[in-house]
Scaffold this motif. Structure first.
Motif, mmCIF file in Angstrom:
data_model
loop_
_atom_site.group_PDB
_atom_site.id
_atom_site.type_symbol
_atom_site.label_atom_id
_atom_site.label_comp_id
_atom_site.label_asym_id
_atom_site.label_seq_id
_atom_site.Cartn_x
_atom_site.Cartn_y
_atom_site.Cartn_z
ATOM 1 N N VAL A 288 -6.815 0.719 0.710
ATOM 2 C CA VAL A 288 -6.114 0.852 1.262
ATOM 3 C C VAL A 288 -5.445 2.749 1.194
ATOM 4 O O VAL A 288 -5.780 3.269 0.038
ATOM 5 C CB VAL A 288 -4.843 0.116 0.229
ATOM 6 C CG1 VAL A 288 -5.995 0.790 -1.579
ATOM 7 C CG2 VAL A 288 -3.662 0.380 0.236
ATOM 8 N N LEU A 289 -4.561 2.959 1.829
ATOM 9 C CA LEU A 289 -4.164 4.536 2.511
ATOM 10 C C LEU A 289 -2.775 4.787 1.068
ATOM 11 O O LEU A 289 -2.123 3.645 1.609
ATOM 12 C CB LEU A 289 -4.004 4.227 3.582
ATOM 13 C CG LEU A 289 -5.428 4.914 4.644
ATOM 14 C CD1 LEU A 289 -5.061 4.980 6.396
ATOM 15 C CD2 LEU A 289 -6.392 5.437 3.779
ATOM 16 N N LEU A 290 -2.801 5.548 0.427
ATOM 17 C CA LEU A 290 -1.595 5.997 -0.016
ATOM 18 C C LEU A 290 -0.640 6.929 0.895
ATOM 19 O O LEU A 290 -1.523 8.030 1.285
ATOM 20 C CB LEU A 290 -2.104 6.708 -1.232
ATOM 21 C CG LEU A 290 -3.058 6.191 -2.332
ATOM 22 C CD1 LEU A 290 -3.291 6.534 -3.812
ATOM 23 C CD2 LEU A 290 -1.903 4.465 -2.859
ATOM 24 N N ASN A 291 0.935 6.841 1.361
ATOM 25 C CA ASN A 291 1.611 7.483 1.513
ATOM 26 C C ASN A 291 2.751 8.643 1.269
ATOM 27 O O ASN A 291 3.129 7.907 -0.378
ATOM 28 C CB ASN A 291 2.527 6.550 2.781
ATOM 29 C CG ASN A 291 1.151 5.612 3.605
ATOM 30 O OD1 ASN A 291 0.614 6.850 4.348
ATOM 31 N ND2 ASN A 291 1.328 4.285 2.873
ATOM 32 N N VAL A 292 2.418 9.486 1.597
ATOM 33 C CA VAL A 292 3.405 10.483 0.587
ATOM 34 C C VAL A 292 4.293 11.252 1.489
ATOM 35 O O VAL A 292 3.664 11.433 2.635
ATOM 36 C CB VAL A 292 2.444 11.101 -0.540
ATOM 37 C CG1 VAL A 292 2.163 10.324 -2.103
ATOM 38 C CG2 VAL A 292 1.544 11.776 0.131
ATOM 39 N N ASN A 299 -0.437 15.825 8.915
ATOM 40 C CA ASN A 299 -0.794 15.318 10.864
ATOM 41 C C ASN A 299 -2.026 14.134 9.791
ATOM 42 O O ASN A 299 -3.021 13.700 10.620
ATOM 43 C CB ASN A 299 -1.647 15.928 10.844
ATOM 44 C CG ASN A 299 -1.799 15.149 12.449
ATOM 45 O OD1 ASN A 299 -0.782 14.022 13.037
ATOM 46 N ND2 ASN A 299 -2.298 15.375 13.413
ATOM 47 N N THR A 300 -1.694 13.779 8.863
ATOM 48 C CA THR A 300 -2.993 12.570 8.269
ATOM 49 C C THR A 300 -2.384 11.204 7.750
ATOM 50 O O THR A 300 -0.608 10.849 7.451
ATOM 51 C CB THR A 300 -3.629 12.642 7.014
ATOM 52 O OG1 THR A 300 -4.174 12.182 6.732
ATOM 53 C CG2 THR A 300 -2.603 13.110 5.730
ATOM 54 N N THR A 301 -2.354 10.233 8.179
ATOM 55 C CA THR A 301 -2.057 8.888 7.917
ATOM 56 C C THR A 301 -1.818 7.958 6.660
ATOM 57 O O THR A 301 -1.819 7.142 6.260
ATOM 58 C CB THR A 301 -3.377 7.244 9.232
ATOM 59 O OG1 THR A 301 -4.238 7.559 8.867
ATOM 60 C CG2 THR A 301 -2.443 8.069 10.388
ATOM 61 N N GLY A 302 -2.844 8.353 5.990
ATOM 62 C CA GLY A 302 -2.383 8.547 4.167
ATOM 63 C C GLY A 302 -4.254 8.987 4.103
ATOM 64 O O GLY A 302 -4.761 9.512 4.616
ATOM 65 N N PHE A 303 -3.921 8.615 2.187
ATOM 66 C CA PHE A 303 -5.277 8.976 1.720
ATOM 67 C C PHE A 303 -6.086 8.415 0.772
ATOM 68 O O PHE A 303 -4.719 7.468 0.033
ATOM 69 C CB PHE A 303 -5.807 10.488 1.153
ATOM 70 C CG PHE A 303 -4.188 10.323 0.838
ATOM 71 C CD1 PHE A 303 -4.057 10.113 -0.999
ATOM 72 C CD2 PHE A 303 -2.830 10.929 1.095
ATOM 73 C CE1 PHE A 303 -3.245 10.399 -2.329
ATOM 74 C CE2 PHE A 303 -1.949 11.366 -0.062
ATOM 75 C CZ PHE A 303 -2.408 11.055 -1.767
ATOM 76 N N ASN A 304 -7.269 7.685 0.382
ATOM 77 C CA ASN A 304 -7.613 7.103 -0.912
ATOM 78 C C ASN A 304 -8.036 7.700 -2.350
ATOM 79 O O ASN A 304 -8.442 6.400 -3.406
ATOM 80 C CB ASN A 304 -8.770 6.193 -0.361
ATOM 81 C CG ASN A 304 -8.963 5.070 -1.632
ATOM 82 O OD1 ASN A 304 -9.747 5.273 -1.906
ATOM 83 N ND2 ASN A 304 -8.467 3.545 -1.485
ATOM 84 N N TYR A 305 -7.133 9.105 -2.346
ATOM 85 C CA TYR A 305 -7.722 9.382 -3.592
ATOM 86 C C TYR A 305 -6.781 9.459 -5.044
ATOM 87 O O TYR A 305 -5.584 9.722 -4.679
ATOM 88 C CB TYR A 305 -8.330 10.678 -2.845
ATOM 89 C CG TYR A 305 -8.612 11.605 -4.682
ATOM 90 C CD1 TYR A 305 -9.689 11.320 -5.082
ATOM 91 C CD2 TYR A 305 -7.756 12.643 -5.490
ATOM 92 C CE1 TYR A 305 -10.988 12.359 -5.358
ATOM 93 C CE2 TYR A 305 -8.300 13.047 -6.884
ATOM 94 C CZ TYR A 305 -10.021 12.970 -6.978
ATOM 95 O OH TYR A 305 -10.504 13.768 -7.978
ATOM 96 N N ALA A 306 -6.372 8.753 -5.847
ATOM 97 C CA ALA A 306 -5.305 8.124 -6.542
ATOM 98 C C ALA A 306 -4.709 9.660 -7.877
ATOM 99 O O ALA A 306 -4.211 9.855 -7.762
ATOM 100 C CB ALA A 306 -5.604 6.932 -6.965
ATOM 101 N N HIS A 307 -6.059 10.265 -7.705
ATOM 102 C CA HIS A 307 -5.620 11.363 -8.543
ATOM 103 C C HIS A 307 -4.981 11.086 -9.809
ATOM 104 O O HIS A 307 -4.694 11.361 -10.934
ATOM 105 C CB HIS A 307 -4.172 12.275 -7.867
ATOM 106 C CG HIS A 307 -4.093 13.374 -6.971
ATOM 107 N ND1 HIS A 307 -5.032 14.659 -7.591
ATOM 108 C CD2 HIS A 307 -4.191 13.263 -5.837
ATOM 109 C CE1 HIS A 307 -5.075 15.191 -5.802
ATOM 110 N NE2 HIS A 307 -5.045 14.404 -5.555
ATOM 111 N N ASN A 308 -5.849 9.898 -10.718
ATOM 112 C CA ASN A 308 -5.742 9.438 -11.629
ATOM 113 C C ASN A 308 -6.664 8.545 -11.662
ATOM 114 O O ASN A 308 -6.895 7.528 -10.899
ATOM 115 C CB ASN A 308 -5.117 8.616 -12.365
ATOM 116 C CG ASN A 308 -4.200 7.995 -13.795
ATOM 117 O OD1 ASN A 308 -4.962 7.200 -13.756
ATOM 118 N ND2 ASN A 308 -4.162 8.313 -14.394
#
Length: 397
Positions: A288-292, A299-308
């Motif tokens: 799943v991709l996280l969106n902020v 210019n990215t559709t998201g990332f999977n790094y939850a920072h926790n």
């Protein structure tokens, strides 16, 4: 003739082990800018993974006795693989985390237990070269990059630095050799952490320094408890921090700015909204991709790094993987209660506390460093016991 053959075999084993260690610790920074280097990096890790399993099958499988508690470690990896494959199918990205990380964990456990001196010598020599190169190789180039160092992304510096310090100090306490190498690794690791543009690395450096000073002042009784206590407290503290940060974001619009933790509250908010949708099984590794809001700026559709790490567990495999992760952590640390020597016990607990702190702000399972560190902790009580009995292979790399 037999002695020559034995030496050649042993040298070949050391060479292979060096290749595996180097492959997993290769500096990742340049891979962001050079496709060939990135391919070499990935090929080395996959070749090493194949070698690990060949090595394991040929030399260790016949004599292997699986401890009952080690099943909790195996379960975490197996459950994560099953959930990821069932949810995402077999044509997926994220295979590196699924297959190579349990492999380096296995490699560390068996090689550290078999020959602790040779293993620690090898990994410390690699760390020494890495941290020296980090100061000189393309230093000007990486100083101009955003959040990238020669070693890799700034989010992994706290982990590799903590692991390097742990390996260097364990070797010194155990063998009292290569003092200069130990000092250089510790100083360079701390310097790299404190000068990296990442609060998690800087605070980790401060934590390690404070604990080091307290140990020298003989104020360390609070560091000799059962390691499981720190694990439980660390997990609870991590959840409290996330809750406070999110409440500060949602209810008070980040009125206390530092509680936003460099935008992590937005990451955690979006992650929780995703977790609610699939709380039992999650989405699988990188499912799943996280969106902020700043994604459109970069210019990215998201990332999977939850920072926790706790949130990452829920994303990777929901409640199932989160429980398996907790049992794995406790299993890695449970035998440290048998360590009588306060030097070892304090060091293990300091490193454990530091990694638990890192888990609040970074996803440690995204890299191999945590697995190497906890694999060493898992085997260490047996190594100390063997040392006391004089059952040591005293070879050097």
């Amino acid at each position: 003739m037999n002695n020559t053959k034995l030496k050649l075999n042993f040298s070949l084993t050391k060479l292979i082990n060096y290749f595996i260690i180097i492959s997993f610790l290769l500096p990742r920074g340049y891979a962001e800018f050079n496709l060939i280097y990135n391919h070499i990096f990935n090929y080395c890790i996959w070749i090493s993974t194949i070698i690990i399993w060949i090595q394991f099958s040929l030399f260790y499988l016949k004599k292997m006795t699986i401890k009952r508690d080690s099943l909790f470690i195996i379960n975490y990896f197996v459950i994560t693989i099953i959930i990821t494959c069932l949810i995402r199918g077999f044509s997926i990205n994220g295979y590196q985390k699924l297959l190579t990380y349990p492999s380096i964990c296995l490699f560390t456990i068996y090689n550290f237990k078999k020959d602790p001196k040779s293993f620690l010598n090898a990994i410390n020599n690699v760390f020494l070269v890495l941290f020296i190169l980090n100061q000189v190789i393309l230093a000007d180039f990486f100083s101009k990059q955003y959040h990238i160092t020669f070693l890799g992304h700034v989010q992994m510096v706290s982990q590799i630095g903590t692991l390097a310090i742990f390996c260097a100090l364990i070797f010194w306490i155990m063998f009292h050799e290569n003092k200069n190498r130990t000092i250089i690794i510790v100083i360079l690791s701390l310097f790299t952490m404190i000068t990296t543009d990442a609060a998690s690395a800087q605070i980790s450096c401060i934590i390690l320094c404070i604990f080091g000073i307290l140990y020298k002042l003989k104020i360390y009784k609070f560091l000799v408890y059962d390691s499981k206590v720190y694990v439980i407290i660390g997990i609870i503290f991590s959840m409290i921090i996330v809750c406070i940060s999110i409440i500060n974001n949602v209810k008070y619009n980040n009125a206390i700015t530092w509680l936003d933790f460099s935008g992590r509250s937005f990451v955690w908010l979006d992650a929780l909204s995703k977790i609610k949708t699939n709380v039992i099984f999650g989405y699988g590794i990188e499912g799943v991709l996280l969106n902020v809001f700043w994604n459109k700026w970069v210019n990215t559709t998201g990332f999977n790094y939850a920072h926790n790490q706790i949130i990452q567990n829920f994303l990777d495999g929901g409640i199932i993987v989160s429980i398996a992760f907790l049992f794995m952590l406790i299993t890695f640390c449970k035998n440290t209660k048998n360590i009588a020597n306060s030097k070892y016990k304090v060091l293990v607990n300091v490193i454990l506390i530091t990694f638990l702190f890192i888990m609040i702000f970074e996803s440690t399972t995204s890299y191999c460093y945590m697995f190497i560190c906890f694999a060493i902790i898992y085997v260490l009580p047996d190594i100390i016991k063997n040392k006391e009995k004089g059952e040591f292979i005293n070879e050097s790399c």
